[in-house]
Design a protein around this motif. Structure first.
Motif, PDB file in Angstrom:
ATOM      1  N   THR A  31      -9.594   3.572 -15.260  1.00 10.52           N
ATOM      2  CA  THR A  31      -8.178   3.133 -15.281  1.00 10.52           C
ATOM      3  C   THR A  31      -7.554   3.413 -13.911  1.00 10.52           C
ATOM      4  OG1 THR A  31      -7.476   5.271 -16.193  1.00 10.52           O
ATOM      5  CG2 THR A  31      -7.913   3.478 -17.760  1.00 10.52           C
ATOM      6  N   PRO A  32      -7.783   2.559 -12.943  1.00 14.21           N
ATOM      7  CA  PRO A  32      -7.200   2.771 -11.617  1.00 14.21           C
ATOM      8  C   PRO A  32      -5.691   2.541 -11.640  1.00 14.21           C
ATOM      9  CG  PRO A  32      -8.257   0.638 -11.704  1.00 14.21           C
ATOM     10  CD  PRO A  32      -8.582   1.322 -13.004  1.00 14.21           C
ATOM     11  N   PRO A  33      -4.955   3.073 -10.668  1.00  8.09           N
ATOM     12  CA  PRO A  33      -3.510   2.835 -10.602  1.00  8.09           C
ATOM     13  C   PRO A  33      -3.231   1.363 -10.317  1.00  8.09           C
ATOM     14  CG  PRO A  33      -4.262   3.956  -8.616  1.00  8.09           C
ATOM     15  CD  PRO A  33      -5.418   3.935  -9.565  1.00  8.09           C
ATOM     16  N   PRO A  34      -2.017   0.904 -10.626  1.00 14.36           N
ATOM     17  CA  PRO A  34      -1.693  -0.520 -10.433  1.00 14.36           C
ATOM     18  C   PRO A  34      -1.425  -0.886  -8.976  1.00 14.36           C
ATOM     19  CG  PRO A  34       0.209   0.639 -11.278  1.00 14.36           C
ATOM     20  CD  PRO A  34      -0.916   1.629 -11.277  1.00 14.36           C
ATOM     21  N   GLU A  35      -1.548   0.061  -8.070  1.00 13.23           N
ATOM     22  CA  GLU A  35      -1.293  -0.195  -6.649  1.00 13.23           C
ATOM     23  C   GLU A  35      -2.331   0.530  -5.810  1.00 13.23           C
ATOM     24  OE1 GLU A  35       2.585   1.331  -5.866  1.00 13.23           O
ATOM     25  OE2 GLU A  35       2.179   3.248  -6.797  1.00 13.23           O
ATOM     26  N   ILE A  36      -2.490   0.079  -4.575  1.00 11.34           N
ATOM     27  CA  ILE A  36      -3.356   0.769  -3.637  1.00 11.34           C
ATOM     28  C   ILE A  36      -2.661   2.058  -3.214  1.00 11.34           C
ATOM     29  CG2 ILE A  36      -4.501   0.652  -1.401  1.00 11.34           C
ATOM     30  CD1 ILE A  36      -5.700  -1.296  -3.290  1.00 11.34           C
ATOM     31  N   VAL A  37      -3.318   3.196  -3.402  1.00  7.70           N
ATOM     32  CA  VAL A  37      -2.791   4.498  -2.999  1.00  7.70           C
ATOM     33  C   VAL A  37      -3.776   5.097  -2.002  1.00  7.70           C
ATOM     34  CG1 VAL A  37      -2.011   6.769  -3.742  1.00  7.70           C
ATOM     35  CG2 VAL A  37      -1.745   4.799  -5.261  1.00  7.70           C
ATOM     36  N   VAL A  38      -3.297   5.404  -0.788  1.00  2.00           N
ATOM     37  CA  VAL A  38      -4.182   5.950   0.239  1.00  2.00           C
ATOM     38  C   VAL A  38      -3.541   7.181   0.852  1.00  2.00           C
ATOM     39  CG1 VAL A  38      -5.135   3.669   0.761  1.00  2.00           C
ATOM     40  CG2 VAL A  38      -3.256   4.556   2.133  1.00  2.00           C
ATOM     41  N   SER A  39      -4.369   8.105   1.277  1.00  2.00           N
ATOM     42  CA  SER A  39      -3.867   9.294   1.958  1.00  2.00           C
ATOM     43  C   SER A  39      -3.410   8.924   3.367  1.00  2.00           C
ATOM     44  CB  SER A  39      -4.940  10.371   2.028  1.00  2.00           C
ATOM     45  OG  SER A  39      -5.993   9.972   2.894  1.00  2.00           O
TER      46      SER A  39
ATOM     47  N   ALA B 238       0.665  13.984  -5.413  1.00  2.00           N
ATOM     48  CA  ALA B 238       0.809  13.874  -3.955  1.00  2.00           C
ATOM     49  C   ALA B 238       2.285  13.737  -3.627  1.00  2.00           C
ATOM     50  CB  ALA B 238       0.023  12.685  -3.417  1.00  2.00           C
ATOM     51  N   ASP B 239       2.604  13.806  -2.351  1.00  2.00           N
ATOM     52  CA  ASP B 239       3.943  13.519  -1.851  1.00  2.00           C
ATOM     53  C   ASP B 239       3.934  12.149  -1.209  1.00  2.00           C
ATOM     54  OD1 ASP B 239       5.075  15.944  -2.596  1.00  2.00           O
ATOM     55  OD2 ASP B 239       4.459  16.934  -0.748  1.00  2.00           O
ATOM     56  N   ARG B 240       4.949  11.363  -1.506  1.00  2.00           N
ATOM     57  CA  ARG B 240       5.066  10.039  -0.915  1.00  2.00           C
ATOM     58  C   ARG B 240       5.379  10.127   0.581  1.00  2.00           C
ATOM     59  NH1 ARG B 240       6.107   5.976  -4.948  1.00  2.00           N
ATOM     60  NH2 ARG B 240       6.242   6.924  -7.022  1.00  2.00           N
ATOM     61  N   VAL B 241       4.732   9.300   1.368  1.00  4.08           N
ATOM     62  CA  VAL B 241       5.044   9.142   2.788  1.00  4.08           C
ATOM     63  C   VAL B 241       5.796   7.837   3.018  1.00  4.08           C
ATOM     64  CG1 VAL B 241       4.060   8.826   5.095  1.00  4.08           C
ATOM     65  CG2 VAL B 241       3.092  10.532   3.535  1.00  4.08           C
ATOM     66  N   GLY B 242       5.321   6.784   2.406  1.00  2.17           N
ATOM     67  CA  GLY B 242       5.952   5.478   2.582  1.00  2.17           C
ATOM     68  C   GLY B 242       5.045   4.383   2.079  1.00  2.17           C
ATOM     69  N   ARG B 243       5.419   3.164   2.407  1.00  3.22           N
ATOM     70  CA  ARG B 243       4.718   2.012   1.857  1.00  3.22           C
ATOM     71  C   ARG B 243       4.480   0.976   2.957  1.00  3.22           C
ATOM     72  NH1 ARG B 243       4.144   0.893  -3.532  1.00  3.22           N
ATOM     73  NH2 ARG B 243       5.569   2.603  -4.034  1.00  3.22           N
ATOM     74  N   LEU B 244       3.253   0.497   3.052  1.00  2.00           N
ATOM     75  CA  LEU B 244       2.938  -0.639   3.908  1.00  2.00           C
ATOM     76  C   LEU B 244       3.239  -1.891   3.110  1.00  2.00           C
ATOM     77  CD1 LEU B 244       1.703  -1.527   6.669  1.00  2.00           C
ATOM     78  CD2 LEU B 244      -0.452  -1.810   5.427  1.00  2.00           C
TER      79      LEU B 244
ATOM     80  N   VAL C 251       0.855  -1.184   0.000  1.00  2.00           N
ATOM     81  CA  VAL C 251       0.000   0.000   0.000  1.00  2.00           C
ATOM     82  C   VAL C 251       0.891   1.233   0.000  1.00  2.00           C
ATOM     83  CG1 VAL C 251      -1.743   1.315   1.277  1.00  2.00           C
ATOM     84  CG2 VAL C 251      -1.863  -1.189   1.225  1.00  2.00           C
ATOM     85  N   LEU C 252       0.719   2.122  -0.974  1.00  2.00           N
ATOM     86  CA  LEU C 252       1.465   3.377  -1.023  1.00  2.00           C
ATOM     87  C   LEU C 252       0.691   4.440  -0.249  1.00  2.00           C
ATOM     88  CD1 LEU C 252       3.813   5.105  -2.097  1.00  2.00           C
ATOM     89  CD2 LEU C 252       2.386   5.605  -4.100  1.00  2.00           C
ATOM     90  N   ILE C 253       1.370   5.065   0.715  1.00  2.00           N
ATOM     91  CA  ILE C 253       0.753   6.099   1.548  1.00  2.00           C
ATOM     92  C   ILE C 253       1.289   7.451   1.092  1.00  2.00           C
ATOM     93  CG2 ILE C 253       0.383   6.884   3.913  1.00  2.00           C
ATOM     94  CD1 ILE C 253       1.296   3.941   4.704  1.00  2.00           C
ATOM     95  N   VAL C 254       0.383   8.411   0.874  1.00  2.00           N
ATOM     96  CA  VAL C 254       0.753   9.721   0.345  1.00  2.00           C
ATOM     97  C   VAL C 254       0.129  10.822   1.192  1.00  2.00           C
ATOM     98  CG1 VAL C 254       1.024   8.850  -2.005  1.00  2.00           C
ATOM     99  CG2 VAL C 254      -1.200   9.731  -1.260  1.00  2.00           C
ATOM    100  N   THR C 255       0.615  12.032   0.983  1.00  2.00           N
ATOM    101  CA  THR C 255       0.049  13.197   1.649  1.00  2.00           C
ATOM    102  C   THR C 255       0.029  14.356   0.660  1.00  2.00           C
ATOM    103  OG1 THR C 255       0.166  14.540   3.669  1.00  2.00           O
ATOM    104  CG2 THR C 255       2.246  14.062   2.549  1.00  2.00           C
ATOM    105  N   ASN C 256      -0.562  15.482   1.075  1.00  2.00           N
ATOM    106  CA  ASN C 256      -0.697  16.656   0.201  1.00  2.00           C
ATOM    107  C   ASN C 256      -1.345  16.273  -1.123  1.00  2.00           C
ATOM    108  OD1 ASN C 256       0.653  18.215   2.164  1.00  2.00           O
ATOM    109  ND2 ASN C 256       2.639  17.690   1.293  1.00  2.00           N
ATOM    110  N   VAL C 257      -2.474  15.603  -1.026  1.00  2.53           N
ATOM    111  CA  VAL C 257      -3.159  15.072  -2.208  1.00  2.53           C
ATOM    112  C   VAL C 257      -3.840  16.208  -2.977  1.00  2.53           C
ATOM    113  CG1 VAL C 257      -4.998  13.551  -2.994  1.00  2.53           C
ATOM    114  CG2 VAL C 257      -3.478  12.825  -1.139  1.00  2.53           C
ATOM    115  N   ASP C 258      -3.669  16.184  -4.303  1.00  5.42           N
ATOM    116  CA  ASP C 258      -4.321  17.166  -5.162  1.00  5.42           C
ATOM    117  C   ASP C 258      -4.801  16.453  -6.422  1.00  5.42           C
ATOM    118  OD1 ASP C 258      -5.299  19.555  -6.038  1.00  5.42           O
ATOM    119  OD2 ASP C 258      -3.370  20.347  -6.734  1.00  5.42           O
TER     120      ASP C 258
END
Length: 575
Positions: A159-167, A122-128, A94-101
């Motif tokens: 066309t969703p992204p190939p990975e889970i992206v969550v704020s 967005a800005d990357r925070v990290g990955r679960l 799971v890709l975790i992001v912040t500053n989502v636009d």
């Protein structure tokens, strides 16, 4: 957006990075509820579909806020069209992001009616990671999605992204960090390996954390931690199942031939792992029979001899280097007995073993040369082999092993044995990438290392191999706003205390996986920050340009340390 030096530093370490882990949260309920299915992906938690009137931009933002993994990410799939809702197979992490636009994406050719291209920035925070550990990342994230109006008038993602992206906010509202306990480097006690699990359904939390326990340490700590649980052992029945008297029953499969001491170590791993998800007593069984011969139900208080304390002993007090002499950190700041306190040695910085018996001191030999001395508290300190223009503050691994960094490049450890103290070099290049180290601290359980490498905070594993030690699996923990890290200390088992060059946030409390950087108040503090240590409490003690200050909590106002020993002094505590 995250750019610049932090991104370049992380890129240089990419080949070395592996997952670490992170903090703990205690749920409200303690009485387990009987359930038949422990996999949150198949839970019956109800997901709420998007409101009918969402426009494409709002739909994509809501998609990123759909963090629940329940029922194979059903909440996120509700934002997709029918085909993608059935076929979407995102990566397991799971890709975790912040500053989502979200912004409309201009196209070279006109799009058909009912189609909108939306760019997510967005800005990357990290990955679960799949083993439920967290790994920080830096840099920008951008992807473009095709959003189409459905026959019923609702917009859905085609066309969703190939990975889970969550704020980050959505992730924090759904997931809770839980320490999973394994054995330390010499298999005498238990230490935490931090993971993140979905908080709901709460009834299955005990089973899910036990599954993580039986699967073994996270990849980032697999070489540093051990387990008493034999391979292939798993819960035989649902760990969440309640018994008549409210105890939480953990029934393991056949352990094979294991000693009684190993059974107690297994009990310690299980009980300490469950303490953050249930307040109930733990009833340990093997194939339906009691795991231990002389007891059934256990709480953490019954196993304190297996818990490695990561805090200095309050009865030992603290010491300080004041005017190149070693003194007690008491009301009068009296010198310690022996040449370290009398001024015979010009002490630059020092460290005391956790049991208080030994002192390791960096002493001045010449204006541009220092040496390491080690000896009993209050007695003469023998000068050991390494010398250099700089040595970091000594840090202890147990009571008979002390480490320091010589010249910012070479890590050495001195070990006490039947033949006295011997010095061994440690290959730190895989950990640092050849960059200079200005501070290095070992966790008190001896399994982790944290260091300031070229102004950045890096953590890793301490692995014992063939009589030697390897520092490996480095993880860069990027500081907010690209602040430079100046010094650090272990605050407790799960967090670090860090000083930086930031005027607005000079001191941080940082989880060991870097998921959270919590700033202390900057009131009363002034740059430059000179040193940091942690005493019982835990009390964080820092030296700034004019004074030495103490605080027990990031929200507390800093108070002057008593006695007032001057900002050039270096207080420290055992460890």
């Amino acid at each position: 957006m995250m750019r610049g030096r932090a991104t370049r530093f992380l890129a240089a370490l990419t080949a070395l990075l592996v997952p670490l882990t992170a903090c703990a949260s205690i749920p409200e309920e303690s009485d387990p509820v009987a359930v038949r299915e422990a996999d949150e992906r198949n839970s019956t938690l109800e997901a709420t579909p998007p409101p009918d009137n969402l426009d494409p931009l709002a739909l994509v933002r809501r998609f990123v806020d759909s963090a629940s993994p329940a029922s194979n990410h059903e909440a996120a799939r509700m934002h997709l069209n029918d085909l993608q809702a059935r076929q979407w197979s995102p990566a397991p992490d799971v890709l975790i992001v912040t500053n989502v636009d979200t912004i409309p994406t201009p196209q070279p050719e006109a799009l058909p009616d009912g189609v909108q291209m939306v760019t997510l920035q967005a800005d990357r925070v990290g990955r679960l990671l799949p083993d439920a550990s967290f790994r920080p990342e830096v840099g920008e994230y951008e992807t473009t999605m095709r959003v189409e109006r459905q026959p019923d008038g609702k917009w859905r993602i085609a066309t969703p992204p190939p990975e889970i992206v969550v704020s980050r906010d959505a992730f924090s509202s759904v997931y809770r960090s839980v320490p999973i306990y394994f054995l330390d480097h010499d298999s005498t006690g238990v230490v935490p390996d931090l993971r993140y699990v979905a908080a709901q359904p709460a009834s299955t939390l005990p089973r899910r954390v036990i599954d993580l326990l039986t699967a073994g340490p996270s990849e980032g700590l697999r070489s540093a931690l051990h387990t008493a649980i034999p391979p292939g052992v798993h819960p035989r029945t649902n760990t969440s199942e309640a018994t008549g008297d409210g105890a939480l029953e953990v029934n393991l499969s056949n352990l094979g031939t294991v000693s009684e001491e190993t059974r107690w170590l297994i009990a310690a791993q299980v009980v300490f792992t469950l303490q953050k998800v249930s307040n109930a007593r733990v009833r340990l069984q093997e194939e339906g029979m009691p795991l231990l011969s002389d007891t059934q139900d256990l709480r953490p208080t019954d196993l304190t001899t297996y818990e490695i304390d990561n805090m200095p002993r309050p009865d030992l007090g603290g010491l300080a280097v004041i005017d190149e002499r070693l003194k007690r950190l008491d009301s009068r700041a009296d010198p310690v007995p022996g040449p370290a306190g009398s001024g015979e040695y010009q002490v630059v910085r020092a460290g005391q073993s956790p049991d208080g018996r030994w002192i390791a001191a960096v002493t001045r030999r010449a204006p541009d040369e220092v040496a390491l001395r080690v000896g009993p508290y209050g007695d003469a300190l023998a000068e050991l082999g390494p010398v250099g223009s700089f040595m970091s503050k000594p840090t202890w691994r147990g009571n008979s092993e002390v480490w320091t960094v010589v010249g910012g490049r070479e890590v050495v450890r001195a070990r006490h044995g039947s033949d006295g103290w011997t010095v061994q070099k440690i290959d730190a290049a895989p950990f640092t990438g050849g960059r200079p180290i200005t501070d290095l601290r070992l966790s008190r359980d001896g399994t982790r290392v944290a260091a300031v490498v070229d102004g950045r905070l890096v953590v890793g594993a301490v692995s014992d191999r063939d009589g030697g030690v390897v520092l490996e699996r480095p993880i860069l923990l990027p500081a907010p706003q690209q602040a430079q890290v100046l010094g650090l200390e272990w605050r407790d088992k799960e967090t670090l205390a860090v000083i930086t060059d930031s005027n607005s946030s000079p001191v941080y409390d940082v989880t060991v996986d870097g998921f959270r950087w919590r700033p202390y108040t900057s009131a009363n503090l002034g740059q430059p920050m000179k040193s940091i240590t942690v005493g019982p409490g835990p009390t964080v003690i820092v030296a700034d340009r004019s004074n030495i200050w103490a605080s027990r909590d990031p929200n507390d106002v800093w108070s002057l340390l008593e006695p007032r020993i001057g900002s050039s002094s270096l207080p420290f505590f055992p460890g």
